[in-house]
Design a protein around this motif. Structure first.
Motif, PDB file in Angstrom:
ATOM      1  N   SER A  50     -26.754  21.244 -14.631  1.00 35.37           N
ATOM      2  CA  SER A  50     -27.783  21.569 -15.424  1.00 35.37           C
ATOM      3  C   SER A  50     -27.830  23.062 -15.306  1.00 35.37           C
ATOM      4  O   SER A  50     -28.249  23.909 -16.131  1.00 35.37           O
ATOM      5  N   SER A  87     -28.664   4.694 -14.324  1.00 35.94           N
ATOM      6  CA  SER A  87     -30.107   5.324 -14.729  1.00 35.94           C
ATOM      7  C   SER A  87     -30.266   5.957 -15.934  1.00 35.94           C
ATOM      8  O   SER A  87     -31.136   6.850 -16.173  1.00 35.94           O
ATOM      9  N   ARG A  95     -29.898  10.030 -16.106  1.00 34.77           N
ATOM     10  CA  ARG A  95     -31.198  10.791 -16.411  1.00 34.77           C
ATOM     11  C   ARG A  95     -31.363  11.467 -15.040  1.00 34.77           C
ATOM     12  O   ARG A  95     -31.427  10.523 -13.865  1.00 34.77           O
ATOM     13  N   ASP A 137     -33.810  13.006 -13.782  1.00 31.11           N
ATOM     14  CA  ASP A 137     -35.268  12.889 -13.451  1.00 31.11           C
ATOM     15  C   ASP A 137     -35.612  11.488 -12.779  1.00 31.11           C
ATOM     16  O   ASP A 137     -36.132  11.276 -11.824  1.00 31.11           O
TER      17      ASP A 137
END
Length: 688
Positions: A230, A446, A449, A451
């Protein structure tokens, strides 16, 4: 009570059946007959010889019963210990469920075996080579790197109170440090807390700990890698499996600490030069419309999320056997204080330079802070540093997982392939590949993701941390005689458990969906581990289902399937384990066999006693061994008397002789005067 000879008991015209009497030397058999009452005032009858002597005592009568029940025991062992109890199998022969009789043997260890045993002990001692700074650097990547994803999470719920929440979260670790130090002193074995639970409780609870620990290591690697990506905006794909293979010994926590220190100095200098205008503005906007209750709730929620800034501490006990003796407390100290200070100060500097609206909506807080106080060059440094250090967090997860995989393989939960290391580098290639594959599956399931993974990570990490006070509580209750320093007060364990429960509850209150994510992954992994533990019982159940339909035995291919199932069960049950015993007390011996029967799926048990010529073998050892061998028809119990002193090198030599790893050698808890450490022996403690 009267005595009747064997010939008197036979029918007229036939010889007595002497084969039904195992003791050929017995001249008489006793039968309970009510004697006639003597006449009033008559003198007591006098004894007239052996036929009128008193019956045998209860002790000798019981011993005679044991001898008669074991009259068919082969002198060389083997055979089948069939029982009169009905079998659950209809078509398969009953002996399939039973084992052979055990044997007693005396052995002396050879010179080559003693040499190999001494080499193993020296190698284990030499493995503890990490000093406090090197050992701190291994977990330091995860501990100090957690600031990159902890600060945004805390700022989103605590706002201007984030420095307070992070400081309080860091102080919570003061409860865990003495607990972790006591556990590491008592059981300096890698793979904790799985190994802690394995030595103080049952295998089932230990496997639950292993499932949580593996999830924690995988989540550490995945969240670290995803956070690094990220920071690069998803433009770079980093093959962290290759990083693990090539750089597993390269750690850069000290460099990261220096960079954060440099950022802090620059931020402090900018704060002094610019004044406190921004922080005052943030405080005014952040405290508007807040009551005392909402303020307390914001601080508490921040504490619950702020503990994520301490992730990585649970990795240190996983390689404690590689840390030099006495350095473990210093390693925890070296990790705790920097995390406590830097997390709080970094958040304070962010509030002093970045508007509150930007902080709450920004994931890369530190890079924004760097650009605000120094410009593009420092932002670039922070981004590059974040990527490198977070990849180091991936290495920390890999290292802990490899230690866990190797321990599970030595305990026969995983194939022995996981103990293989590459000849040149010594890298556990199979463990690394398996961990990377599992992490990829975890991340893909997941929906890729971050989060979702972060939510699962927070709850799993807190649950793993709760295993440490639980382990020390079980240690005090079940293995209280183990020597260790320090000894924490008893109240500290339940207090820490209560704090862990409160923080877990706070995380669930912040986002209830966290339970669903964590429970789904945990239940799947725990079920897989339980299947590996109960694999013999699973195959046994399949074989029972096959046996219920006789029609299946009429076809060649179905008959072959049944034979393969039976062969697989037989092969798995023939893998031996060893119990090292010091005493011949029957209650101690039977508790050891009960542990093996309940926790190990084996039909081959070696009962080993070390002795010397001066003291000799306990008088009732052989007799009690025979009783135990009969009491457990599903286990072949062999008694082995080793003419050597009980030392770590001799235990290792015996492991080579019997081809049983020391991790599958069990013993009772040693006392304070025991001259050796548990790590030197490498055995498992199974009783008080």
């Amino acid at each position: 009570m009267m005595s009747v000879s064997k010939r008197e008991l036979s029918l007229p015209g036939e010889e007595p059946d002497t084969d039904s009497y195992p003791m050929q030397s017995l001249e008489h058999t006793w039968i309970a007959v009510e004697p006639p009452l003597p006449a009033r005032g008559a003198p007591e009858p006098e004894s007239s010889g052996p036929l009128d002597s008193h019956p045998p005592s209860f002790e000798s009568a019981q011993y005679d019963i044991v001898l008669r029940r074991q009259r068919q025991r082969p002198s060389t062992g083997g055979g089948v210990k069939c029982s009169a109890a009905p079998s659950r199998f209809i078509n398969l022969p009953s002996p399939f469920e039973f084992s052979g009789w055990g044997t007693m043997s005396r052995l002396e260890l050879g010179r080559d075996e003693l040499t190999r045993g001494e080499e193993d002990v020296q190698r284990a001692r030499g493995a503890a080579s990490l000093g406090q700074f090197t050992a701190s650097a291994i977990a330091g990547n995860a501990v100090l790197g957690s600031v990159f994803y902890a600060l945004p999470a805390v700022a989103s719920v605590s706002g201007v109170y984030s420095p307070i929440s992070l400081s309080a979260a860091g102080c919570v670790l003061f409860l865990w440090r003495p607990i972790m130090e006591e556990l590491a002193s008592a059981l300096p074995i890698s793979g904790a807390p799985y190994t802690y639970l394995l030595n103080v409780s049952s295998k089932t609870l230990a496997l639950i700990g292993a499932a949580l620990l593996l999830l924690d290591f995988s989540a550490t690697a995945v969240v670290s890698a995803a956070t690094a990506m990220s920071y690069l905006g998803g433009e770079v794909t980093l093959p962290f499996s290759m990083v693990c293979e090539d750089g597993i010994r390269d750690y850069d926590a000290p460099r990261k600490f220096l960079l954060k220190y440099r950022c802090s100095v620059i931020s402090a200098d900018e704060t002094l030069s610019r004044g406190n205008t921004q922080i005052r503005t943030n405080w005014v906007h952040g405290t508007e419309d807040l009551t005392a209750a909402t303020t307390a709730r914001a601080i508490f929620d921040g504490i619950c999320l702020g503990v994520l800034g301490l992730t990585g501490f649970e990795c240190v006990p996983s390689y404690v056997s590689s840390i030099k003796p006495g350095k473990f407390p210093q390693v925890l100290r070296n990790l705790h204080y920097p995390a406590l200070l830097l997390n709080s100060l970094a958040m304070l500097f962010v509030l002093a330079h970045v508007p509150l609206g930007t902080i709450v909506g920004q994931g890369n807080i530190l890079s924004v802070l760097a650009q605000t106080v120094a410009g593009k060059w420092l932002r670039t440094w922070v981004v590059v540093d974040a990527v490198i250090v977070l990849c180091g967090g991936v290495l920390t997860g890999i290292l802990g997982a490899c230690e866990l995989f190797e321990r599970l393989a030595r305990d026969r939960f995983l194939p022995r392939l996981f103990t293989f290391r590459l000849p040149g580098t010594g890298s556990p290639a199979c463990s690394v590949a398996a961990f990377v594959a599992f992490s990829c599956v975890l991340y893909a399931s997941s929906g890729a993701r971050l989060d979702v993974m972060s939510k699962m990570f927070s709850l799993v990490w807190l649950t793993v941390m709760a295993l440490f006070p639980l382990s020390v509580l079980l240690l005090k209750f079940s293995r209280g005689r183990l020597t260790r320093t320090p000894r924490t007060p008893l109240f500290l364990a339940p207090l820490t458990l209560a704090v862990a429960a409160a923080i877990i509850g706070g995380n669930i209150a912040v986002d209830p969906s966290i339970v669903g994510y964590a429970a789904a992954y945990f239940l799947a992994l725990a079920a897989a581990f339980q299947l590996t533990m109960k694999k013999v019982r699973v195959l046994h159940g399949l074989l029972w289902a096959y046996d219920q339909y006789r029609v299946l035995t009429r076809h060649a291919w179905t008959r072959t399937c049944g034979e393969n199932l039976a062969a697989a069960v037989s092969h798995l049950r023939k893998q031996p384990v060893c119990v090292l015993v010091k005493t011949d007390e029957i209650n101690v011996l039977i508790h050891s066999l009960l542990y093996v029967s309940q926790n190990e799926e084996t039909s081959c048990l070696k009962l080993v006693h070390f002795y010397d010529d001066e003291i000799g073998v306990p008088s009732e050892m052989e007799a009690n061994w025979k009783i135990l061998d009969e009491a457990f028809p599903e286990i072949t119990v062999d008694l082995i008397l080793v003419r050597e002193t009980f030392t770590p090198s001799n235990v290792a030599a015996l492991a080579h002789r019997l081809e049983i790893p020391t991790t599958l050698m069990f013993m009772s808890c040693p006392g304070r005067d025991f001259p050796f450490g548990i790590a030197e022996l490498g055995t498992r403690i199974i009783s008080l």
